[in-house]
Scaffold this motif. Structure first.
Motif, mmCIF file in Angstrom:
data_model
loop_
_atom_site.group_PDB
_atom_site.id
_atom_site.type_symbol
_atom_site.label_atom_id
_atom_site.label_comp_id
_atom_site.label_asym_id
_atom_site.label_seq_id
_atom_site.Cartn_x
_atom_site.Cartn_y
_atom_site.Cartn_z
ATOM 1 N N VAL A 65 36.294 -58.736 60.673
ATOM 2 C CA VAL A 65 35.824 -59.117 59.350
ATOM 3 C C VAL A 65 36.520 -60.414 58.950
ATOM 4 O O VAL A 65 37.720 -60.582 59.179
ATOM 5 C CB VAL A 65 36.147 -58.019 58.312
ATOM 6 C CG1 VAL A 65 35.707 -58.436 56.910
ATOM 7 C CG2 VAL A 65 35.509 -56.692 58.711
ATOM 8 N N PHE A 66 35.763 -61.324 58.363
ATOM 9 C CA PHE A 66 36.352 -62.506 57.750
ATOM 10 C C PHE A 66 36.347 -62.254 56.251
ATOM 11 O O PHE A 66 35.315 -61.875 55.679
ATOM 12 C CB PHE A 66 35.571 -63.769 58.116
ATOM 13 C CG PHE A 66 35.758 -64.155 59.546
ATOM 14 C CD1 PHE A 66 36.828 -64.946 59.929
ATOM 15 C CD2 PHE A 66 34.900 -63.674 60.520
ATOM 16 C CE1 PHE A 66 37.027 -65.273 61.262
ATOM 17 C CE2 PHE A 66 35.089 -63.995 61.851
ATOM 18 C CZ PHE A 66 36.152 -64.790 62.228
ATOM 19 N N ALA A 67 37.490 -62.429 55.636
ATOM 20 C CA ALA A 67 37.630 -62.143 54.209
ATOM 21 C C ALA A 67 38.072 -63.397 53.478
ATOM 22 O O ALA A 67 39.110 -63.978 53.801
ATOM 23 C CB ALA A 67 38.642 -61.019 53.990
ATOM 24 N N GLY A 68 37.262 -63.804 52.494
ATOM 25 C CA GLY A 68 37.627 -64.916 51.630
ATOM 26 C C GLY A 68 38.395 -64.367 50.445
ATOM 27 O O GLY A 68 37.921 -63.451 49.768
ATOM 28 N N VAL A 69 39.574 -64.903 50.200
ATOM 29 C CA VAL A 69 40.439 -64.399 49.125
ATOM 30 C C VAL A 69 40.648 -65.493 48.086
ATOM 31 O O VAL A 69 40.976 -66.631 48.428
ATOM 32 C CB VAL A 69 41.817 -63.947 49.682
ATOM 33 C CG1 VAL A 69 42.741 -63.512 48.565
ATOM 34 C CG2 VAL A 69 41.637 -62.841 50.706
ATOM 35 N N ARG A 70 40.466 -65.135 46.827
ATOM 36 C CA ARG A 70 40.809 -66.017 45.704
ATOM 37 C C ARG A 70 42.010 -65.428 44.990
ATOM 38 O O ARG A 70 42.078 -64.207 44.776
ATOM 39 C CB ARG A 70 39.656 -66.110 44.710
ATOM 40 C CG ARG A 70 38.562 -66.994 45.150
ATOM 41 C CD ARG A 70 37.608 -67.314 43.998
ATOM 42 N NE ARG A 70 36.354 -67.741 44.580
ATOM 43 C CZ ARG A 70 35.169 -67.285 44.233
ATOM 44 N NH1 ARG A 70 35.044 -66.401 43.280
ATOM 45 N NH2 ARG A 70 34.094 -67.733 44.825
ATOM 46 N N LEU A 71 42.917 -66.290 44.607
ATOM 47 C CA LEU A 71 44.085 -65.849 43.844
ATOM 48 C C LEU A 71 43.830 -66.028 42.352
ATOM 49 O O LEU A 71 43.046 -66.881 41.935
ATOM 50 C CB LEU A 71 45.330 -66.647 44.252
ATOM 51 C CG LEU A 71 45.746 -66.542 45.714
ATOM 52 C CD1 LEU A 71 47.018 -67.359 45.954
ATOM 53 C CD2 LEU A 71 45.950 -65.099 46.136
ATOM 54 N N MET A 72 44.512 -65.221 41.556
ATOM 55 C CA MET A 72 44.380 -65.334 40.092
ATOM 56 C C MET A 72 44.975 -66.641 39.591
ATOM 57 O O MET A 72 44.395 -67.307 38.745
ATOM 58 C CB MET A 72 45.088 -64.156 39.418
ATOM 59 C CG MET A 72 44.365 -62.845 39.563
ATOM 60 S SD MET A 72 45.224 -61.565 38.634
ATOM 61 C CE MET A 72 45.744 -60.514 39.981
#
Length: 150
Positions: A65-72
């Motif tokens: 799985v490729f997961a795109g993560v955004r931080l707060m």
């Protein structure tokens, strides 16, 4: 770095276990100068190491799985806390700090979809500063150097 060094690197990228004699023959050098160049490339940090490419399915990690993560937030403390946490997760094979819609792009390998669901909910989303995670399940991997899985 000259053309011979580039040739050495090209051969080693395809086969890091090649013997020095075979490597020397392929790049047109005698074995001693070839070995000397390889050692210089290692000492200079151009060659950072050698490793085995393991078939993930053979070790129970058949779902990629490729997961795109955004931080707060993007404070140094938040970024450092996230990066420290992500490096502790064995399911994360690669983590790239990127530009665009996400802050990080992760390559994750797990056994199956329920294992990813558990990883996502209990480890990834629980890391400090994570705002959103967008997941992309790999259906097939194509690579010029690695045979694709059926």
């Amino acid at each position: 770095m000259d053309e011979v060094d580039r040739s050495i690197l090209a051969v080693l990228e395809k086969n890091g276990r090649i013997s020095n004699n075979e490597l020397a023959a392929r790049v047109g050098l005698s074995p001693s100068p070839c070995l000397r160049r390889v050692r210089q490339l290692e000492e200079a940090g151009v060659i950072r190491g050698y490793r085995a490419l393991v078939d993930p399915a053979a070790v129970g990690r058949s779902l990629r799985v490729f997961a795109g993560v955004r931080l707060m937030r993007h404070t140094r403390a938040d970024v450092t806390a996230f990066e420290r946490g992500i490096t502790q997760l064995s399911e994360v094979v690669a983590c790239h700090h990127i530009t665009g819609n996400f802050d990080y792009l992760l390559q994750v390998e797990v056994a199956d979809l329920p294992a990813y669901e558990d990883f996502h909910a209990n480890q990834l989303a629980a890391l400090p500063g994570v705002a959103t995670v967008t997941s992309y399940v790999t259906m097939k991997t194509l690579s010029p150097d690695i045979p694709s899985r059926p």
